[in-house]
Design a protein around this motif. Structure first.
Motif, PDB file in Angstrom:
ATOM      1  N   GLY A 126      13.458   4.791  -8.133  1.00 15.14           N
ATOM      2  CA  GLY A 126      15.083   3.724  -7.872  1.00 15.14           C
ATOM      3  C   GLY A 126      15.351   3.521  -6.510  1.00 15.14           C
ATOM      4  O   GLY A 126      15.544   2.104  -5.985  1.00 15.14           O
ATOM      5  N   GLU A 127      15.226   4.442  -5.804  1.00 13.21           N
ATOM      6  CA  GLU A 127      16.192   4.297  -4.348  1.00 13.21           C
ATOM      7  C   GLU A 127      14.638   3.135  -3.582  1.00 13.21           C
ATOM      8  O   GLU A 127      15.072   3.112  -2.536  1.00 13.21           O
ATOM      9  CB  GLU A 127      16.005   5.762  -3.324  1.00 13.21           C
ATOM     10  N   LYS A 128      13.527   3.968  -3.689  1.00  6.95           N
ATOM     11  CA  LYS A 128      12.480   3.467  -2.837  1.00  6.95           C
ATOM     12  C   LYS A 128      11.932   2.012  -3.493  1.00  6.95           C
ATOM     13  O   LYS A 128      11.722   1.275  -2.742  1.00  6.95           O
ATOM     14  CB  LYS A 128      10.805   3.966  -3.584  1.00  6.95           C
ATOM     15  N   ASP A 129      12.398   1.386  -4.824  1.00  2.55           N
ATOM     16  CA  ASP A 129      12.480   0.260  -5.284  1.00  2.55           C
ATOM     17  C   ASP A 129      13.696   0.338  -4.169  1.00  2.55           C
ATOM     18  O   ASP A 129      13.037  -2.055  -4.003  1.00  2.55           O
ATOM     19  CB  ASP A 129      12.496   0.495  -6.582  1.00  2.55           C
ATOM     20  N   ASN A 183      12.783  12.672  -8.998  1.00  2.00           N
ATOM     21  CA  ASN A 183      12.111  12.280  -9.152  1.00  2.00           C
ATOM     22  C   ASN A 183      12.347  10.897  -9.573  1.00  2.00           C
ATOM     23  O   ASN A 183      11.525   9.286  -8.843  1.00  2.00           O
ATOM     24  CB  ASN A 183      10.446  12.477 -10.568  1.00  2.00           C
ATOM     25  N   VAL A 184      12.932  10.674 -10.605  1.00  2.00           N
ATOM     26  CA  VAL A 184      12.948   8.805 -10.856  1.00  2.00           C
ATOM     27  C   VAL A 184      14.078   7.804 -10.350  1.00  2.00           C
ATOM     28  O   VAL A 184      14.589   7.090  -9.536  1.00  2.00           O
ATOM     29  CB  VAL A 184      13.462   8.896 -12.448  1.00  2.00           C
ATOM     30  N   GLN A 185      14.911   9.102  -9.536  1.00  2.00           N
ATOM     31  CA  GLN A 185      16.220   8.444  -8.707  1.00  2.00           C
ATOM     32  C   GLN A 185      15.891   7.850  -7.447  1.00  2.00           C
ATOM     33  O   GLN A 185      15.588   6.723  -6.697  1.00  2.00           O
ATOM     34  CB  GLN A 185      17.486   9.936  -8.754  1.00  2.00           C
ATOM     35  N   ARG A 186      14.533   8.842  -6.950  1.00  2.00           N
ATOM     36  CA  ARG A 186      13.761   8.296  -5.797  1.00  2.00           C
ATOM     37  C   ARG A 186      12.899   7.184  -5.769  1.00  2.00           C
ATOM     38  O   ARG A 186      13.031   6.829  -4.895  1.00  2.00           O
ATOM     39  CB  ARG A 186      13.235   9.854  -5.497  1.00  2.00           C
ATOM     40  N   ASN A 218       0.872  -1.016  -0.207  1.00  2.00           N
ATOM     41  CA  ASN A 218      -0.301   0.047   0.027  1.00  2.00           C
ATOM     42  C   ASN A 218       0.735   1.120   0.071  1.00  2.00           C
ATOM     43  O   ASN A 218       0.994   2.017  -1.073  1.00  2.00           O
ATOM     44  CB  ASN A 218      -1.172  -0.463   1.329  1.00  2.00           C
ATOM     45  N   SER A 219       1.398   1.112   0.810  1.00  2.00           N
ATOM     46  CA  SER A 219       2.577   2.175   1.231  1.00  2.00           C
ATOM     47  C   SER A 219       3.690   2.503  -0.365  1.00  2.00           C
ATOM     48  O   SER A 219       3.572   3.764  -1.132  1.00  2.00           O
ATOM     49  CB  SER A 219       4.193   1.823   2.001  1.00  2.00           C
ATOM     50  N   PHE A 263       3.649   5.992  -2.787  1.00  2.00           N
ATOM     51  CA  PHE A 263       4.468   6.440  -3.197  1.00  2.00           C
ATOM     52  C   PHE A 263       4.834   6.397  -4.566  1.00  2.00           C
ATOM     53  O   PHE A 263       5.152   7.836  -5.393  1.00  2.00           O
ATOM     54  CB  PHE A 263       5.714   5.816  -2.835  1.00  2.00           C
ATOM     55  N   TYR A 264       4.117   5.789  -5.640  1.00  2.00           N
ATOM     56  CA  TYR A 264       4.929   5.246  -6.709  1.00  2.00           C
ATOM     57  C   TYR A 264       3.340   6.528  -8.215  1.00  2.00           C
ATOM     58  O   TYR A 264       3.642   6.645  -8.631  1.00  2.00           O
ATOM     59  CB  TYR A 264       4.282   4.087  -7.599  1.00  2.00           C
TER      60      TYR A 264
END
Length: 168
Positions: free
Chosen positions: A120-123, A115-118, A75-76, A80-81
């Motif tokens: 990737g980091e979240k993934d 944004n794209v880097q974040r 869910n989180s 985020f995505y």
């Protein structure tokens, strides 16, 4: 270090009697079983026939907690995505404007890149979290298997020692 009697094991588990063996201490109890003298192990298994049921309840609780954690993580992640995609859409729309200077376009591209880097980091963070969760579930499964082996092994050993039953 072997436990030669019940009293030593109860001291190790910090319990006054076997009725105080909580779910939290069952795995500690199971881990100590290989260190016990055979006679002590058999006597304890006789006193605590619900041992395997309590162990199973612990495993079930860990499994349910893991499922709940996975659902909350998903869910989180989805929130985020979605927020990240909304930001990228807005930045793309801004980039489509004709009245932007080169510096403004460059700033928008930098924000898109961030944004794209974040994302990737979240993934990566999510994959690390899921990996840690799998280790917990695997440990719980191994503990359940260990409980079963100890419980059944103790019963078979006890039956073999008194000659009433031979292992197959």
């Amino acid at each position: 270090m072997g436990y030669v009697n019940e009293a030593a094991l109860k001291r190790k588990l910090d319990i006054p009697n076997w009725r105080n063996l909580s779910k939290a201490k069952v795995l500690k109890f199971a881990a100590a079983m290989p260190e016990m003298a055979t006679e002590v192990r058999l006597k304890l298994i006789e006193q605590f026939p619900a041992f395997k049921d309590l162990g199973k309840a612990d495993i079930d609780a860990v499994t349910e907690a893991h499922k709940s954690t996975l659902a909350a993580n998903e869910n989180s992640q989805n929130h985020f995505y979605k927020a990240s995609q909304d930001q990228r859409d807005a930045l793309q729309a801004d980039l489509g404007r004709d009245d932007l200077s080169w510096a403004q376009r460059e700033a928008l591209h930098d924000r898109l890149d961030q944004n794209v880097q974040r994302v990737g980091e979240k993934d990566s963070e999510s994959k690390q979290f899921l990996g840690s969760g799998m280790k917990v579930v695997a440990a719980a499964g191994a503990a359940a298997l260990g409980l079963g082996v100890v419980f059944v092994g103790g019963k078979i050993a006890g039956a073999s020692e008194d000659g009433s039953e031979e292992p197959q």
